[in-house]
Design a protein around this motif. Structure first.
Motif, mmCIF file in Angstrom:
data_model
loop_
_atom_site.group_PDB
_atom_site.id
_atom_site.type_symbol
_atom_site.label_atom_id
_atom_site.label_comp_id
_atom_site.label_asym_id
_atom_site.label_seq_id
_atom_site.Cartn_x
_atom_site.Cartn_y
_atom_site.Cartn_z
ATOM 1 N N ASP A 134 37.590 41.489 29.559
ATOM 2 C CA ASP A 134 37.371 40.797 30.830
ATOM 3 C C ASP A 134 37.605 41.725 32.023
ATOM 4 O O ASP A 134 36.913 41.634 33.033
ATOM 5 N N VAL A 135 38.541 42.652 31.908
ATOM 6 C CA VAL A 135 38.786 43.624 32.977
ATOM 7 C C VAL A 135 37.602 44.590 33.069
ATOM 8 O O VAL A 135 37.147 44.934 34.163
ATOM 9 N N ALA A 136 37.087 45.004 31.925
ATOM 10 C CA ALA A 136 35.904 45.879 31.900
ATOM 11 C C ALA A 136 34.713 45.172 32.544
ATOM 12 O O ALA A 136 33.946 45.791 33.296
ATOM 13 N N GLU A 137 34.560 43.890 32.276
ATOM 14 C CA GLU A 137 33.447 43.130 32.864
ATOM 15 C C GLU A 137 33.577 43.025 34.371
ATOM 16 O O GLU A 137 32.587 43.144 35.100
ATOM 17 N N ARG A 138 34.801 42.830 34.878
ATOM 18 C CA ARG A 138 35.004 42.779 36.337
ATOM 19 C C ARG A 138 34.690 44.144 36.968
ATOM 20 O O ARG A 138 34.089 44.211 38.039
ATOM 21 N N PHE A 139 35.089 45.219 36.297
ATOM 22 C CA PHE A 139 34.783 46.569 36.773
ATOM 23 C C PHE A 139 33.264 46.754 36.841
ATOM 24 O O PHE A 139 32.735 47.263 37.824
ATOM 25 N N ALA A 140 32.555 46.319 35.804
ATOM 26 C CA ALA A 140 31.091 46.457 35.765
ATOM 27 C C ALA A 140 30.430 45.633 36.866
ATOM 28 O O ALA A 140 29.419 46.059 37.440
ATOM 29 N N GLN A 141 30.983 44.482 37.197
ATOM 30 C CA GLN A 141 30.430 43.681 38.286
ATOM 31 C C GLN A 141 30.571 44.400 39.629
ATOM 32 O O GLN A 141 29.695 44.318 40.481
ATOM 33 N N THR A 142 31.668 45.139 39.779
ATOM 34 C CA THR A 142 31.926 45.855 41.031
ATOM 35 C C THR A 142 31.165 47.177 41.119
ATOM 36 O O THR A 142 30.584 47.502 42.150
ATOM 37 N N PHE A 143 31.165 47.953 40.019
ATOM 38 C CA PHE A 143 30.626 49.316 40.045
ATOM 39 C C PHE A 143 29.353 49.503 39.218
ATOM 40 O O PHE A 143 28.855 50.615 39.089
ATOM 41 N N GLY A 144 28.827 48.413 38.668
ATOM 42 C CA GLY A 144 27.626 48.506 37.847
ATOM 43 C C GLY A 144 27.954 48.951 36.426
ATOM 44 O O GLY A 144 29.085 49.283 36.105
#
Length: 166
Positions: A134-144
């Protein structure tokens, strides 16, 4: 005849003991100021982004890498796949991007990776590594980028990083 059977059994048990020693659990170590990347030879501490470490079976020294991309290129190379014993990456949810904290290494084979983000590491694009999906997914939402498990990584998708547009 029984004596030979007993001796054979003892030899088998001794062999099992050796393989247990061989498979001992290792720990990630701190990246020192002058450490160089095993793959490219660059000084690791000069670059931002997550780093990696690996122990090979039968080796005493840890191999250190300036980026998750270099680590994974080494790990996924067919010549090295069976040699690795343990591998680690930084959990970027616990570390600042510019200077990852070596207290926060995690098992690279259970980590989640963001492939193709706008964040750069040593020599450009790298993979952001996280303990929790879930943390990786939030990072991907922010930075692609795309979130992948270790088992989904290939030489093709990690080396395609430099060719993606953001």
């Amino acid at each position: 005849m029984r004596l030979y059977g007993l001796l054979f059994s003892l030899l088998l048990l001794a062999g099992c003991g050796e393989s247990n020693v061989e498979a001992q659990v290792r720990q990630a170590v701190a990246i020192e100021q002058g450490d160089e990347c095993h793959l490219c030879g660059m000084v690791i501490s000069r670059f931002p982004g997550p780093k990696g470490e690996a122990y090979e079976q039968g080796a005493e020294e840890v191999r250190k890498f300036c980026s998750t991309r270099d680590l994974l290129n080494w790990v996924l190379d067919p010549e090295n796949r069976h040699a690795r014993q343990q591998i680690w990456v930084h959990d970027m949810s616990q570390s600042p991007w510019d200077k990852p904290d070596d207290e926060h290494f995690i098992d690279a084979e259970t980590a989640w990776y963001v492939v193709g983000s706008r964040q750069s590491g040593a020599m450009g694009p790298t993979l952001a590594s996280f303990k929790q999906r879930d943390v990786a997914e939030r990072f991907a939402q922010t930075f692609g980028g795309e979130v992948l498990a270790f088992g989904e990584l290939t030489l093709g998708n990690i080396n395609h990083l430099g060719h993606q547009s953001h």
